[in-house]
Design an enzyme around this catalytic site. Sequence first.
Site, PDB file in Angstrom:
ATOM      1  N   SER A 215       2.074   7.090   3.668  1.00  0.00           N
ATOM      2  CA  SER A 215       1.184   7.533   2.603  1.00  0.00           C
ATOM      3  C   SER A 215       0.469   8.821   3.016  1.00  0.00           C
ATOM      4  O   SER A 215       1.133   9.791   3.406  1.00  0.00           O
ATOM      5  CB  SER A 215       0.210   6.393   2.253  1.00  0.00           C
ATOM      6  OG  SER A 215      -0.438   6.638   1.038  1.00  0.00           O
ATOM      7  N   ASP A 272       8.277   2.870  -5.636  1.00  0.00           N
ATOM      8  CA  ASP A 272       6.989   3.368  -5.146  1.00  0.00           C
ATOM      9  C   ASP A 272       6.613   4.650  -5.880  1.00  0.00           C
ATOM     10  O   ASP A 272       7.367   5.628  -5.888  1.00  0.00           O
ATOM     11  CB  ASP A 272       7.098   3.620  -3.638  1.00  0.00           C
ATOM     12  CG  ASP A 272       5.815   4.172  -3.027  1.00  0.00           C
ATOM     13  OD1 ASP A 272       4.797   4.303  -3.730  1.00  0.00           O
ATOM     14  OD2 ASP A 272       5.854   4.470  -1.817  1.00  0.00           O
ATOM     15  N   HIS A 324       4.561   0.552  -2.934  1.00  0.00           N
ATOM     16  CA  HIS A 324       3.919   1.428  -1.947  1.00  0.00           C
ATOM     17  C   HIS A 324       3.266   0.618  -0.840  1.00  0.00           C
ATOM     18  O   HIS A 324       3.084   1.119   0.273  1.00  0.00           O
ATOM     19  CB  HIS A 324       2.870   2.310  -2.628  1.00  0.00           C
ATOM     20  CG  HIS A 324       2.257   3.323  -1.717  1.00  0.00           C
ATOM     21  ND1 HIS A 324       2.983   4.352  -1.148  1.00  0.00           N
ATOM     22  CD2 HIS A 324       0.980   3.474  -1.261  1.00  0.00           C
ATOM     23  CE1 HIS A 324       2.194   5.090  -0.389  1.00  0.00           C
ATOM     24  NE2 HIS A 324       0.977   4.567  -0.437  1.00  0.00           N
TER      25      HIS A 324
END
Length: 335
Positions: A215, A272, A324
């Site tokens: 991320s 995601d 995610h």
Amino acid sequence: MKLALPLTILSYALAAAAIPVNKKRQDADPEADAIETNGPLPSGTETYGDTELAYNTTDYPDSVEAALNGTRAVALAAVREPTAQEEEMITYYMTLAGAAYCSSVMSGTWALCLRCGDVRHTEIIETFDTLIHDTNAMVVRDDESKTIVAVFRGSASLQNWAANLDATLTNYPAGGRVHNGFYESYEDVADELTAVVFDQLEQYPDYSVATAGHSLGGATSLLCGLDLHQRGIPADKISIHTAGAPRVGNTAFANYIIDTGIYYTRLTNKRDLIPHVPSTTMGFMHAGEEYWIRSDDTMQVCENGLETPDCANSTPLFTNMADHLDYMGLLGLCL
């Protein structure tokens, strides 16, 4: 079970050098075909922020299902299956990226990280936690693979989310423009962290260097790998491994990454949504070799270079946040 990592980072980089690099036109939009093919979201679907991306939809058309289950990949010459060594490498760096979310690990111990068994043989050299942007990172050394790794945590605080939202494109010293929040987050720790990496290299001059993160941590790890190169480490001694990373800069910046020759893997997971932001319409573009986890948890690898329409970019606008938060089961389960 401990990961053996039989190939050094240099070996991976040399193997990657033989793969053709795809430099697309400046005006190419890698998501446009999927958006047209998949069609609009059903009325009333919750979207992510001010984007048109679905936040957490569980319904999607057959075209997205064909991409997710690998049916579409059969007809794509540019898509391949990963080797066993590549899967091992991806899992190793994803394990480190997931470990960066564990407060105990960032305190210098592997003891309470339930998913860290495969990387506990690495030595945590130093951890970092900055005041302004709350950039959390660590430098570890793996004496088995002879690799020094800079690992960055993803978003876990208000400061991190403030950085995520600062998507203004700012000039990048080496070329192109980058996301201001990501850049400032990395710069907050850059001098202190790179000093530790270079100190380790002085002690272990035959070791390679890698960066990793999930991320926001993927964005900062990309900037770190490039910075280490700019500070003098040869491209063939560096590799960058991101997971669920957002786009970091514009097409000129993405082409700069390609031009460095640094081996760069970009792991994405099913639908995601984070790898799809900031949008290409805002001028952002990924680079790297994408490893996309499909619905059955197998992977396919897309053409190296600028991002292509053939992996994660086959899913918009039918994305979700749940994917995610679950990369290979290696996020969470720690104190």
